[in-house]
Design a protein around this motif. Structure first.
Motif, PDB file in Angstrom:
ATOM      1  N   GLN A 218       0.861  -1.181   0.000  1.00 28.08           N
ATOM      2  CA  GLN A 218       0.000   0.000   0.000  1.00 28.08           C
ATOM      3  C   GLN A 218       0.897   1.231   0.000  1.00 28.08           C
ATOM      4  N   SER A 259      -3.773   0.914  -3.001  1.00 25.52           N
ATOM      5  CA  SER A 259      -3.862  -0.317  -2.222  1.00 25.52           C
ATOM      6  C   SER A 259      -3.661  -1.485  -3.174  1.00 25.52           C
ATOM      7  N   TRP A 263      -4.474  -2.600   1.906  1.00 31.29           N
ATOM      8  CA  TRP A 263      -5.432  -1.844   2.713  1.00 31.29           C
ATOM      9  C   TRP A 263      -6.826  -2.412   2.502  1.00 31.29           C
ATOM     10  N   TYR A 267      -7.755  -3.735  -4.200  1.00 30.34           N
ATOM     11  CA  TYR A 267      -6.750  -3.605  -5.257  1.00 30.34           C
ATOM     12  C   TYR A 267      -7.202  -2.460  -6.153  1.00 30.34           C
TER      13      TYR A 267
END
Length: 310
Positions: A218, A259, A263, A267
């Protein structure tokens, strides 16, 4: 322009032979999808649980992250929530969470309006699709209805669907981590020239090419001192790019939230041309990097989106 109601979801479309925009007045007036009709590629990301046929009802101040369903939101008058100059500002502002009024429609354009609740500002957005080319203009107008100066942050929050090997597009600029504790690619504080940064090991890293979701990485950085007003994403498989162009007087900065599985398992890359730096409005005011609406001022900011095929 087509208007349909499916289980109370308000869906508007703007379309020419090259591009189709799907707009949701009920979901913050956002562009919900951006489709290239020549390649078939859908550019905007949504989480797997997103049900486009349904609407939602959120209060000003609800958590952005907990209710985020992708698409192209806008953030105003602030990012970080909290008290500011006697007002209680909401998480990621209030434009994204509330329904907008449809003011004008035509086959290639749409104008929406929203009366802010946390600040005395009327916001109007006009999306104008080019008749023949894969491009559109997004024009935003802000009317300060008070006799007070209003510092603010306004940014685009375009969630882009990505694949491993896709590339981030930025001009020559400085980049720096927004929150070093969040960063998993950039490993040190301070500014570097895009596309280079310094990783935690002290070695140079390239910020352009996107790793696979298995990387669990991330990143979130600010780009400043842009050589020109441009940012975007290149989609390797379709050999095409989504570009945003703008006057750097309107958007001096670009934020890049990424991300790669790290996160919340998402994606996605969120491309964010922005008026202000950093996310904390108090700090931006101290630094002289906050945007300002003067008493009774009517302000206009414009961004162009383009699809470019190799």
């Amino acid at each position: 322009m087509a208007l349909e109601t499916v289980e109370q979801a308000q869906v508007l479309t703007l379309e020419n032979p090259e591009i189709r925009l799907t707009i949701r007045p009920d979901l913050g007036g956002r562009i919900d999808q951006l489709e290239d009709l020549q390649t078939g590629h859908a550019w905007l990301w949504h989480p797997s649980h997103y049900a486009p046929e349904t609407t939602r009802s959120l209060a000003v101040g609800d958590s952005f992250d907990d209710h985020w369903t992708g698409g192209w939101d806008e953030v105003f008058p602030n990012d970080a929530a909290g008290p500011f100059q006697g007002r209680n500002l909401a998480d990621h502002g209030e434009l994204w969470s509330q329904s907008w009024q449809v003011l004008e429609t035509s086959p290639l354009s749409l104008t929406l309006g929203y009366q802010c609740q946390t600040v005395p500002v009327w916001v109007k957005k006009t999306i104008q699709l080019n008749a023949n080319r894969p491009e559109a203009s997004l024009v935003y107008e802000f009317k300060n209805q008070s006799e007070q100066q209003i510092p603010f942050l306004f940014k685009h929050h375009a969630a882009i669907a990505i694949e491993a090997g896709d590339e981030i597009l930025l001009p020559d600029c400085w980049v720096e981590p927004a929150f070093l504790e969040f960063s998993k690619i950039i490993g040190q504080p301070g500014k570097t020239r895009f596309p280079k940064a310094i990783g935690a090991s002290g070695k140079a890293v390239d910020l352009r090419v996107m790793p696979p979701p298995s990387s669990q990485l991330q990143e979130f950085y600010y780009a400043s001192e842009l050589a020109k007003g441009l940012c975007g994403i290149r989609h390797q498989r379709s050999q095409s790019s989504l570009l945003m162009t703008f006057d750097t007087a309107d958007f001096p900065y670009v934020w890049m939230f990424q991300s790669y599985g790290g996160w919340r398992g998402h994606y996605v890359v969120v491309v964010e041309p922005c008026t202000t730096l950093p996310s904390d409005l108090e700090e931006a005011c101290r630094n002289g990097t906050a945007a300002l609406l003067q008493p009774q001022e009517h302000q206009r900011r414009r961004l162009m989106l383009h699809l470019q095929r190799d």
